[in-house]
Write an enzyme that holds these catalytic residues in place. Structure first.
Site, PDB file in Angstrom:
ATOM      1  CG  ASP A   1      44.719  68.384  67.413  1.00 60.58           C
ATOM      2  OD1 ASP A   1      43.659  68.916  67.011  1.00 60.58           O
ATOM      3  OD2 ASP A   1      45.772  68.391  66.758  1.00 60.58           O
TER       4      ASP A   1
ATOM      5  NE  ARG B   1      42.273  65.868  62.727  1.00 57.68           N
ATOM      6  CZ  ARG B   1      43.452  65.731  63.327  1.00 57.68           C
ATOM      7  NH1 ARG B   1      44.261  64.742  63.000  1.00 57.68           N
ATOM      8  NH2 ARG B   1      43.834  66.579  64.240  1.00 57.68           N
TER       9      ARG B   1
ATOM     10  CB  THR C   1      46.400  83.606  70.969  1.00 57.21           C
ATOM     11  OG1 THR C   1      47.549  82.778  70.702  1.00 57.21           O
ATOM     12  CG2 THR C   1      46.449  84.036  72.414  1.00 57.21           C
TER      13      THR C   1
ATOM     14  CG  ASN D   1      41.805  77.621  68.701  1.00 56.56           C
ATOM     15  OD1 ASN D   1      41.853  77.083  69.800  1.00 56.56           O
ATOM     16  ND2 ASN D   1      42.341  77.045  67.626  1.00 56.56           N
ATOM     17  CD1 TRP D   2      41.582  84.728  69.408  1.00 58.82           C
ATOM     18  CD2 TRP D   2      39.352  84.820  69.526  1.00 58.82           C
ATOM     19  NE1 TRP D   2      41.232  84.868  70.731  1.00 58.82           N
ATOM     20  CE2 TRP D   2      39.874  84.933  70.831  1.00 58.82           C
ATOM     21  CE3 TRP D   2      37.962  84.854  69.347  1.00 58.82           C
ATOM     22  CZ2 TRP D   2      39.063  85.081  71.950  1.00 58.82           C
ATOM     23  CZ3 TRP D   2      37.153  84.994  70.471  1.00 58.82           C
ATOM     24  CH2 TRP D   2      37.699  85.104  71.745  1.00 58.82           C
TER      25      TRP D   2
ATOM     26  NE  ARG E   1      48.689  68.575  68.493  1.00 60.04           N
ATOM     27  CZ  ARG E   1      48.836  69.795  68.035  1.00 60.04           C
ATOM     28  NH1 ARG E   1      49.903  70.475  68.338  1.00 60.04           N
ATOM     29  NH2 ARG E   1      47.921  70.349  67.259  1.00 60.04           N
TER      30      ARG E   1
ATOM     31  NE  ARG F   1      50.897  71.458  64.136  1.00 57.93           N
ATOM     32  CZ  ARG F   1      50.223  70.564  63.414  1.00 57.93           C
ATOM     33  NH1 ARG F   1      50.846  69.793  62.560  1.00 57.93           N
ATOM     34  NH2 ARG F   1      48.913  70.425  63.551  1.00 57.93           N
TER      35      ARG F   1
HETATM   36  C1  FPP Z   1      41.353  70.915  68.772  1.00 54.99           C
HETATM   37  O1  FPP Z   1      40.611  70.089  67.904  1.00 54.99           O
HETATM   38  C2  FPP Z   1      40.525  71.282  69.895  1.00 54.99           C
HETATM   39  C3  FPP Z   1      40.126  72.554  70.169  1.00 54.99           C
HETATM   40  C4  FPP Z   1      40.511  73.718  69.338  1.00 54.99           C
HETATM   41  C5  FPP Z   1      39.228  72.844  71.305  1.00 54.99           C
HETATM   42  C6  FPP Z   1      39.389  71.983  72.508  1.00 54.99           C
HETATM   43  C7  FPP Z   1      38.181  72.172  73.348  1.00 54.99           C
HETATM   44  C8  FPP Z   1      37.544  71.188  74.016  1.00 54.99           C
HETATM   45  C9  FPP Z   1      37.996  69.784  74.120  1.00 54.99           C
HETATM   46  C10 FPP Z   1      36.255  71.449  74.704  1.00 54.99           C
HETATM   47  C11 FPP Z   1      36.218  72.595  75.617  1.00 54.99           C
HETATM   48  C12 FPP Z   1      36.965  72.397  76.863  1.00 54.99           C
HETATM   49  C13 FPP Z   1      36.651  73.020  78.000  1.00 54.99           C
HETATM   50  C14 FPP Z   1      37.578  72.950  79.148  1.00 54.99           C
HETATM   51  C15 FPP Z   1      35.413  73.775  78.134  1.00 54.99           C
HETATM   52  P1  FPP Z   1      40.436  70.528  66.391  1.00 54.99           P
HETATM   53  O2  FPP Z   1      39.150  71.264  66.237  1.00 54.99           O
HETATM   54  O3  FPP Z   1      41.645  71.288  65.922  1.00 54.99           O
HETATM   55  O4  FPP Z   1      40.347  69.143  65.660  1.00 54.99           O
HETATM   56  P2  FPP Z   1      40.809  68.826  64.167  1.00 54.99           P
HETATM   57  O5  FPP Z   1      42.306  69.032  64.129  1.00 54.99           O
HETATM   58  O6  FPP Z   1      40.421  67.396  64.014  1.00 54.99           O
HETATM   59  O7  FPP Z   1      40.053  69.740  63.268  1.00 54.99           O
END
Ligand code: FPP
Length: 239
Positions: free
Chosen positions: A14, A18, A60, A62-63, A182, A188
């Protein structure tokens, strides 16, 4: 009592968004740096004794993100998998996926299948990439499988055990993760391995995922080794 290296570590990567925001660059660049951080970590962790690493790459849920970000993540996934196919001869990783792949673009589904096949005898870490993964969705699909077996007369309801359900999950055959990490200061589970994490230890860090290194992993393992895992029992005399 001190424990050994966990056989299975699961990671919620995660904080890519940010990380990007702090640098005033597009979110997708944060994800790209996140994929690179994972790549480095897998190389650095090779030989430490960890057998399985499961990473949450796309949920699921993230869409619901902006179309541009979803497309960016899918393209990153596509590229990452193609790179691993290309580098398979020199890679030590055994790679597969968990999650419902059926809604992904066909080329991604095909390449994941191919990567799984060509990497299956590799000697290194088993990397399980969670793509379009949701724990509730995984359990729902498993229950559907079991219901069909009962309806077909292959299984009776009385014979359903925890092992029956475990064996119908995407993670069938993989030991439950002893440790779940995490990053980014969030506390979470976010629908990640809810069944498999029943007795997992959790480790959190404020670091954003692209900044995570093998030193952080070693710290997480060392903290894990000093915890008292009782599995509901009392471990009397052990601590
Ligand atoms: C959460 O960060 C991360 C994700 C939703 C995507 C994780 C994907 C990768 C690390 C790269 C792809 C991996 C592979 C195996 C190809 P966030 O976007 O929720 O961060 P934020 O909470 O700071 O907005």
């Amino acid at each position: 009592m001190s424990k050994g290296i966990p056989k299975h570590i699961a990671i919620i990567m995660d904080g890519n968004g940010r990380w990007a925001k702090k640098r005033l660059v597009p979110r997708v660049l944060g994800h790209r740096r996140g994929a690179e951080a994972l790549d480095r970590l897998l190389k650095d962790a090779d030989g430490m004794g960890i057998e399985h690493i499961t990473v949450y790459a796309f949920s699921t849920e993230n869409w619901k993100r902006a179309e541009e970000e979803v497309l960016g993540l899918m393209n990153l996934m596509r590229e990452y998998i193609q790179d691993y196919i290309r580098d398979n001869d020199t890679s030590r990783l055994k790679i597969d996926s968990i999650g419902d792949l059926s809604v992904l673009d066909e080329d991604i589904q095909r390449d994941i299948k191919k990567l799984k096949e060509i990497s299956k005898d590799k000697p290194g870490i088993n990397l399980h990439i969670a793509i379009n993964y949701g724990g509730r969705d995984e359990i729902t699909r498993a229950v559907r499988d079991i219901a069909q077996k009962v309806r077909a007369g292959e299984l009776s309801a009385e014979d359903i055990t925890e092992d029956t359900l475990s064996g119908c999950l995407d993670s069938a055959g993989v030991p439950d993760p002893e440790l779940i990490i995490r990053t980014s200061g969030e506390y979470r589970l976010s629908n990640f391995l809810p069944w498999q994490s029943a007795y997992s230890e959790f480790w959190f860090t404020d670091k954003l995922w692209p900044d995570f290194t093998v030193e952080d992993l070693k710290q997480a393992i060392s903290d894990y080794q000093n915890r008292d895992r009782r599995f509901g029992g009392r471990n009397e005399g052990k601590k």
